[in-house]
Design a protein around this motif. Structure first.
Motif, PDB file in Angstrom:
ATOM      1  N   ARG A 178       1.016  -1.190  -0.012  1.00 27.29           N
ATOM      2  CA  ARG A 178      -0.075   0.281   0.068  1.00 27.29           C
ATOM      3  C   ARG A 178       0.797   1.336  -0.190  1.00 27.29           C
ATOM      4  NH1 ARG A 178      -5.186   1.464   1.200  1.00 27.29           N
ATOM      5  NH2 ARG A 178      -5.771   3.385   2.589  1.00 27.29           N
ATOM      6  N   TYR A 195      -3.111 -12.765  -3.853  1.00 19.69           N
ATOM      7  CA  TYR A 195      -3.185 -11.291  -3.732  1.00 19.69           C
ATOM      8  C   TYR A 195      -2.176 -10.664  -4.827  1.00 19.69           C
ATOM      9  CZ  TYR A 195      -2.782  -6.674  -1.338  1.00 19.69           C
ATOM     10  OH  TYR A 195      -2.600  -5.513  -1.088  1.00 19.69           O
ATOM     11  N   ARG A 204      -2.944 -10.851  -8.490  1.00 19.39           N
ATOM     12  CA  ARG A 204      -3.694  -9.751  -9.113  1.00 19.39           C
ATOM     13  C   ARG A 204      -3.073  -8.485  -9.466  1.00 19.39           C
ATOM     14  NH1 ARG A 204      -9.325 -10.503  -5.901  1.00 19.39           N
ATOM     15  NH2 ARG A 204      -8.919 -13.111  -5.817  1.00 19.39           N
ATOM     16  N   ARG A 244       2.031  -1.249 -10.668  1.00 19.18           N
ATOM     17  CA  ARG A 244       2.152  -0.367  -9.885  1.00 19.18           C
ATOM     18  C   ARG A 244       2.559  -0.498  -8.394  1.00 19.18           C
ATOM     19  NH1 ARG A 244       0.024   2.236  -5.460  1.00 19.18           N
ATOM     20  NH2 ARG A 244       0.128   4.717  -5.751  1.00 19.18           N
ATOM     21  N   SER A 265     -13.289  -8.780  -3.897  1.00 22.63           N
ATOM     22  CA  SER A 265     -12.038  -8.960  -3.343  1.00 22.63           C
ATOM     23  C   SER A 265     -11.034  -8.274  -4.149  1.00 22.63           C
ATOM     24  CB  SER A 265     -11.851 -10.625  -3.373  1.00 22.63           C
ATOM     25  OG  SER A 265     -11.718 -11.223  -4.661  1.00 22.63           O
ATOM     26  N   THR A 266     -11.141  -8.315  -5.438  1.00 22.87           N
ATOM     27  CA  THR A 266     -10.152  -7.309  -6.206  1.00 22.87           C
ATOM     28  C   THR A 266     -10.352  -6.004  -6.009  1.00 22.87           C
ATOM     29  OG1 THR A 266     -10.749  -9.254  -8.158  1.00 22.87           O
ATOM     30  CG2 THR A 266      -9.668  -7.429  -9.111  1.00 22.87           C
ATOM     31  N   ILE A 311      -8.654  -4.968  -3.243  1.00 27.41           N
ATOM     32  CA  ILE A 311      -7.182  -5.100  -3.377  1.00 27.41           C
ATOM     33  C   ILE A 311      -6.814  -3.798  -4.197  1.00 27.41           C
ATOM     34  CG2 ILE A 311      -5.214  -6.198  -4.650  1.00 27.41           C
ATOM     35  CD1 ILE A 311      -7.020  -8.923  -4.149  1.00 27.41           C
ATOM     36  N   PHE A 365      -6.926  -1.131  -1.768  1.00 25.71           N
ATOM     37  CA  PHE A 365      -6.135  -1.178  -0.751  1.00 25.71           C
ATOM     38  C   PHE A 365      -4.841  -0.460  -1.316  1.00 25.71           C
ATOM     39  CE2 PHE A 365      -2.673  -3.268   1.858  1.00 25.71           C
ATOM     40  CZ  PHE A 365      -3.438  -2.820   3.214  1.00 25.71           C
ATOM     41  N   VAL A 366      -4.454  -0.889  -2.476  1.00 20.61           N
ATOM     42  CA  VAL A 366      -2.972  -0.501  -3.046  1.00 20.61           C
ATOM     43  C   VAL A 366      -3.325   0.691  -3.999  1.00 20.61           C
ATOM     44  CG1 VAL A 366      -1.890  -2.633  -2.797  1.00 20.61           C
ATOM     45  CG2 VAL A 366      -3.348  -1.911  -4.757  1.00 20.61           C
ATOM     46  N   GLN A 367      -4.471   1.150  -4.252  1.00 21.72           N
ATOM     47  CA  GLN A 367      -4.756   2.360  -4.870  1.00 21.72           C
ATOM     48  C   GLN A 367      -4.273   2.236  -6.206  1.00 21.72           C
ATOM     49  OE1 GLN A 367      -3.577   5.704  -2.589  1.00 21.72           O
ATOM     50  NE2 GLN A 367      -4.947   5.223  -0.829  1.00 21.72           N
ATOM     51  N   ASP A 368      -4.567   1.111  -6.940  1.00 22.57           N
ATOM     52  CA  ASP A 368      -4.170   0.791  -8.007  1.00 22.57           C
ATOM     53  C   ASP A 368      -5.045   0.977  -9.267  1.00 22.57           C
ATOM     54  OD1 ASP A 368      -3.360  -0.603 -10.373  1.00 22.57           O
ATOM     55  OD2 ASP A 368      -2.766  -2.350  -9.362  1.00 22.57           O
ATOM     56  N   LEU A 379      -5.701  -1.693 -11.851  1.00 19.14           N
ATOM     57  CA  LEU A 379      -6.623  -2.850 -11.402  1.00 19.14           C
ATOM     58  C   LEU A 379      -8.048  -2.390 -11.428  1.00 19.14           C
ATOM     59  CD1 LEU A 379      -6.669  -5.718 -10.450  1.00 19.14           C
ATOM     60  CD2 LEU A 379      -6.106  -5.085  -8.168  1.00 19.14           C
ATOM     61  N   GLU A 430      -9.992   5.562  -0.486  1.00 22.48           N
ATOM     62  CA  GLU A 430      -9.966   6.643   0.780  1.00 22.48           C
ATOM     63  C   GLU A 430      -9.069   6.105   1.901  1.00 22.48           C
ATOM     64  OE1 GLU A 430     -14.127   7.357   1.046  1.00 22.48           O
ATOM     65  OE2 GLU A 430     -14.249   6.287   2.826  1.00 22.48           O
ATOM     66  N   ASP A 431      -8.297   6.675   2.375  1.00 23.46           N
ATOM     67  CA  ASP A 431      -7.478   6.240   3.327  1.00 23.46           C
ATOM     68  C   ASP A 431      -7.579   7.175   4.600  1.00 23.46           C
ATOM     69  OD1 ASP A 431      -6.152   8.661   2.573  1.00 23.46           O
ATOM     70  OD2 ASP A 431      -4.138   7.592   2.353  1.00 23.46           O
ATOM     71  N   ARG A 463      -7.449  10.463   5.267  1.00 26.32           N
ATOM     72  CA  ARG A 463      -7.381  11.748   4.785  1.00 26.32           C
ATOM     73  C   ARG A 463      -7.703  12.259   3.472  1.00 26.32           C
ATOM     74  NH1 ARG A 463      -2.539   9.075   6.522  1.00 26.32           N
ATOM     75  NH2 ARG A 463      -1.986   9.172   4.284  1.00 26.32           N
ATOM     76  N   PRO A 495      -8.726  -5.632   2.589  1.00 24.93           N
ATOM     77  CA  PRO A 495      -8.813  -6.978   2.727  1.00 24.93           C
ATOM     78  C   PRO A 495      -8.195  -7.637   3.736  1.00 24.93           C
ATOM     79  CG  PRO A 495      -7.257  -5.892   0.681  1.00 24.93           C
ATOM     80  CD  PRO A 495      -7.805  -4.805   1.561  1.00 24.93           C
ATOM     81  N   PHE A 496      -7.325  -6.893   4.512  1.00 25.81           N
ATOM     82  CA  PHE A 496      -6.947  -7.342   5.844  1.00 25.81           C
ATOM     83  C   PHE A 496      -7.604  -6.888   6.985  1.00 25.81           C
ATOM     84  CE2 PHE A 496      -4.035  -6.494   2.364  1.00 25.81           C
ATOM     85  CZ  PHE A 496      -3.649  -7.791   1.937  1.00 25.81           C
ATOM     86  N   LYS A 529     -12.163  -1.783   8.394  1.00 21.77           N
ATOM     87  CA  LYS A 529     -11.927  -0.664   7.912  1.00 21.77           C
ATOM     88  C   LYS A 529     -12.317  -0.188   6.601  1.00 21.77           C
ATOM     89  CE  LYS A 529      -7.451   1.923   7.992  1.00 21.77           C
ATOM     90  NZ  LYS A 529      -5.939   1.917   7.630  1.00 21.77           N
ATOM     91  N   ILE A 582     -11.764   1.452   3.095  1.00 27.39           N
ATOM     92  CA  ILE A 582     -10.707   2.110   2.373  1.00 27.39           C
ATOM     93  C   ILE A 582     -11.133   2.715   1.025  1.00 27.39           C
ATOM     94  CG2 ILE A 582      -8.957   0.313   3.413  1.00 27.39           C
ATOM     95  CD1 ILE A 582      -9.219  -1.226   0.764  1.00 27.39           C
TER      96      ILE A 582
END
Lengths: 143, 798
Positions: free
Chosen positions: A50, A90, A93, A99, B57-58, B61, B64-67, B70, B92-93, B95, B121-122, B126, B128
């Motif tokens: 992240r 995980y 994907r 990124r 789930s995708t 993810i 989560f990683v702001q991808d 994806l 959103e995290d 902030r 995902p974890f 929360k 996100i």
């Protein structure tokens, strides 16, 4: 010292760390980069891709234990309560978007320690007894 | 065949069905639409949710990683589904918020939007990121449209099928049979007995029952119609009959309404009243307009008829145009509805006959004067007259011709009538024109003398009347003289009412008669007293018969030739308890007048027979004579009663002598003769009593079978002083002898008379010289004394 005693001690040595290793996995960083403690969330964010940045502003370079090492499975179980298959899925994907990427996978504990010593942004997880002065424990993963 | 019109059941039902089906279909489709739309939205939402589930789930993810890459991949994957129109993924995290992907096809057309939070995902707690999906509602609407169209078609199909079925069923089961019935009814003539046929297969259905009911109704209607027609015919016949009676009746018939108008009358009425027939007036003729002499009478009748609701009748006079006066008998009867029915007869002839009869009833046919009724009416009118008080009254005079019966008997009725007419004329001349004359009975007249109040004036008129009557009446060649007796009463002095006046006048007349006639007597209250006394005496006399108060006394009769007691005359005495012994003169006339003489006579006969039977039983050769009143002949003492009396007592009728007077012969000569002959035939002796006082007609002596003549004592008593009387007695004795009769001299009181009688060869003597009448118990003593006297010439007792 007698042989018997030596054997007994060796046995103890062999057996004891194993027992202790199951109890204590610690997240460690370069001792010099000034970080004293990391939160579990911070560790999750770094290892799961992240945010790859340490609080001090240095880009974080997470390092995984080699495949097959029990510490790796234990670590993800303790960290995000997932098994390695799930962790692999995980990352599968995320790989295509490019990124972010999974942590660098070391070939051995020595290499982990070496990277920790060398790279200021390195962050890894080891057994407590493997820690040396070059590294600083920032989070203790316990049950 | 008639077509199914706008109002036919079929068309109406079809319209109703279609309408209701249309409504039901519309409602059903609307509901289906709503449901389908809701369901489709729900289904779309579910599908989208499931779609989002597959990418969750995708997305987690990616967030989560702001991808972004994806995230885009996920968005593109979702957009491959045609129901998804746009996908927005943001992270959103805590902030900051960051748009990761915003992908879409065209413009967003609907409000169906699904948004979901994306969790770590974890760490499931929360948040996100966020994913938002807009559905392609056009596609959903198309689906809904398709489905609704299908439902609509299905419903329409079903409804059309149902409608067709219903219409067909109605057509077959209801409309056709009804139409068949209707057509049948149109053709049917129920009066000819035609009836509806039950449609096929409807024998037990409602239609079948309806047909039966209609047929039943038709039958009832036809029956009722028949009855109605019969009744109407009957009624018409009845009405014709009554109309005919009304039109042809000889009796006048009319109707009076409440306004006293005549709505109708029949020809007879028109004829009677002399008015045109009914149609001319059209009910405007008032009953007062009819030619009544007194219209108020009929109006009053109608009023009373209505008030009392009863029929009334009266005779009313009308005056016709030609001036003739007719009498109509009018009967008014209430006939309901305030109408009166009048029935009219012409009773003029009746009335005239009545009036004539009425005149006759108050008129004496012989003289043309009023009769008794007429007199009484006149008296009533005078008594009612209020002026009577001013004029001061009047005199009522009764006049009776003395011994008029003898005129009739002697000269015949025509002569009598002629004298009555003459007397009437003379009476008329004696009074004023305003006075009233009446003939009451045979020879009795009455005069009402107007304004005569004093006895002086009345007396003068009475004298005039008497003088007038006294003048001889020239009848045929003879001159007949006759007298009158008058009884006078004065109103109001002698009686306030008619019966009283008449009675008192009669009392006065009776008195005048008893005083010998040819005179007048004013009424005097003493007359009433005498009459009263007489009435008392009458009562006493009737009592006497019941109480056996009569006695027989016997006066010896002496045979002057043989100087012996020959027999006796039975003489009646009344032993009145209060007054003592009463001689026959005092009560026999009364008994004759009031009809008691018959009974008394029978008793006398019976008692005499008993006495005679006693003498017979003693072997005494005596006869007994009884007095027979003229009133007893012929019916009071019929010959049968005579025969019965002698038979009962066993006496010889030859010893019984019946003494009759000449008066017997005056009444009815033939009847008297018959009776006398019958009595004589039975063996009784007939004595003629009181000879010399009356007519002493020789012709009577010759015609009647008289055995013995009794010379009245007045002649015998005067024999000594009056030569004439002696001669008369001698003549009678001689005449009797020549006729073969004996003579009894009555009233022998002295020896001188006895000697004279002996010298005349008079056979029998009777009188105080021998003996007074004595009771039976003293008779034998008297007989002994008489025997001695005859034998020894003993002086008779004084």
């Amino acid at each position: 010292m007698s042989i018997t005693t030596t054997l007994l001690l060796t046995l103890c040595l062999i057996l004891l760390p194993r027992a202790r290793a199951e109890a204590d996995l610690v997240v460690v960083v370069n001792a010099r980069n000034g970080i004293e403690r990391l939160t579990l969330d911070s560790v999750i964010n770094i290892f799961m891709g992240r945010y790859r940045q340490l609080p001090s502003g240095i880009p974080a370079q997470p390092v995984d234990q080699p495949d097959g090492r029990p510490e790796k499975a234990r670590f993800y179980r303790l960290l995000v309560n997932k098994d390695l298959a799930e962790i692999n899925a995980y990352w599968a994907r995320l790989i295509f978007s490019g990124r972010t990427s999974p942590p660098y996978q070391a070939k051995s504990t020595a290499e982990i320690l070496d990277r920790l010593a060398r790279q200021p942004g390195a962050i890894a997880y080891i057994e407590r007894n493997q820690a040396d002065p070059r590294v600083r424990i920032v989070l203790e993963l316990e049950h | 065949m008639r077509t199914f019109g706008r109002h036919s059941i079929l068309v109406r039902s079809a319209v109703m069905l279609l309408g209701s089906f249309f409504l039901a279909g519309a409602v059903t489709i609307s509901i289906s639409l709503a449901f389908t739309s809701a369901r489709q939205h729900q289904a779309a939402t579910d599908r989208l949710n499931r779609l989002l589930d597959t990418v969750e789930s995708t997305v987690r993810i990616a967030c989560f990683v702001q991808d972004e890459k994806l995230a885009d991949e996920v968005a593109q994957g979702l957009l491959k589904n045609k129901e998804v129109q746009s996908v927005t993924i943001s992270s959103e995290d805590g902030r900051a918020r960051r748009l990761l992907s915003d992908s879409r096809h065209g413009l967003i057309t609907s409000g169906l939007r699904l948004a979901r939070e994306v969790r770590s995902p974890f760490n499931a707690e929360k948040v996100i990121g966020r994913i938002q999906v807009d559905a392609n509602t056009t596609a959903i609407a198309d689906d809904i449209h398709d489905e609704v169209r299908f439902i609509t078609l299905e419903i329409i199909g079903q409804l059309v099928l149902i409608a067709l079925t219903v219409v067909a069923v109605m057509l077959v089961f209801i409309v056709r049979p009804i139409k068949a019935m209707s057509d049948g009814l149109h053709r049917m003539d129920a009066t000819k007995g035609e009836r509806l046929a039950v449609p096929r297969n409807h024998a037990n259905s409602e239609i079948g029952r309806l047909v039966h009911d209609i047929n039943g109704l038709a039958g009832n209607l036809v029956d009722t119609l028949d009855q109605e027609r019969t009744l109407r015919l009957d009624k018409e016949v009845e009405e014709k009959k009554y109309h005919s009676i009304f039109e042809n009746a000889e009796t006048g018939i009319f109707i009076v309404d409440q306004a006293e108008n005549l709505p109708s009358w029949n020809p007879a009425f028109a004829l009677l009243l002399g008015i045109p027939t009914n149609e001319v007036y059209q009910g405007t003729l008032n009953i007062r307009q009819l030619p009544w002499e007194n219209a108020s009478r009929i109006v009053e009748m109608a009023l009373n008829c209505r008030l009392d609701n009863i029929g009334l009748s009266d005779d009313l006079a009308i005056r016709l145009r030609n001036g003739s006066r007719r009498w109509l008998s009018v009967v008014l009867t209430p006939v309901g509805e305030d109408l009166l029915q009048g029935v009219v007869h012409d009773v003029t002839e009746h009335k005239e006959a009545e009036a004539s009869a009425r005149r006759l009833s108050v008129t004496d046919a012989l003289t043309g004067m009023a009769n008794r009724l007429g007199l009484e009416e006149e008296l009533q009118a005078m008594l009612r007259d209020p002026l009577i008080a001013q004029t001061g009254g009047f005199a009522l005079v009764l006049a009776d011709l003395d011994n008029f019966r003898r005129i009739n008997e002697g000269f015949g009725l025509p002569t009598g009538d002629a004298i009555l007419r003459g007397a009437a004329t003379r009476l008329g001349r004696c009074v004023k024109g305003s006075d009233t004359l009446a003939r009451l009975t045979d020879d009795r007249f009455a005069l009402i003398l107007q304004s005569v109040t004093g006895s002086e004036e009345a007396g003068r008129i009475a004298e005039r009347i008497l003088a007038s009557i006294r003048k001889p009446f020239p009848v045929d060649d003879a001159q007949i003289q006759i007298h009158a007796s008058l009884g006078i009463t004065l109103y109001p002095k002698d009686g306030a009412d008619i019966p009283g006046l008449l009675r008192n006048a009669e009392l006065a007349l009776d008195r005048a008669k008893t005083m010998g006639g040819n005179g007048f007597v004013f009424f005097d209250p003493a007359l009433t007293e005498a009459a009263e006394q007489r009435r008392h005496q009458e009562n006493d006399l009737r009592q006497a018969i019941q109480n056996r108060e009569f006695r027989l006394y016997f006066q010896p009769i002496v045979d002057l030739a043989d100087n012996r007691l020959a027999g006796a005359e039975a003489l009646i005495r009344w032993l009145q308890p209060e007054q003592g012994l009463i001689p026959p003169d005092a009560f026999i006339p009364l008994a004759e007048k009031i009809g008691l003489i018959d009974e008394i006579g029978l008793w006398v006969l019976d008692a005499a027979c008993a006495q005679l039977a006693g003498w017979q039983a003693q072997g005494l050769d005596r006869y007994l004579s009884v007095n027979i009143s003229a009133h007893q002949i012929p019916d009071g003492l019929p010959p049968a009663a005579l025969a019965d009396a002698v038979r009962r007592h066993g006496v010889d009728p030859a010893r019984m002598a019946l003494e009759i007077t000449e008066g017997v012969l005056l009444a009815d000569v033939n009847k008297a003769l018959t009776w006398i002959e019958a009595a004589h035939g039975l063996g009784f002796r007939i004595y003629l009593d009181d000879f010399g006082t009356g007519y002493s007609s020789l012709s009577y002596l010759k015609r009647f079978p008289v055995d013995t003549i009794k010379v009245d004592k007045s002649f015998v008593g005067d024999m000594g002083e009056d030569g004439g009387d002696r001669t008369l007695v001698e003549a009678v004795v001689a005449m009797a002898r020549s006729l073969g009769m004996s003579v009894v001299a009555e009233g022998v009181e002295t020896a001188g008379q006895l000697d004279l009688l002996r010298a005349m060869n008079c056979r029998y003597g009777q009188g105080y010289y021998f003996s007074r009448p004595v009771p039976a118990e003293q008779f034998e003593a008297a007989a002994v004394r008489i025997d001695k006297m005859l034998a020894g010439r003993v002086e008779a007792p004084a």
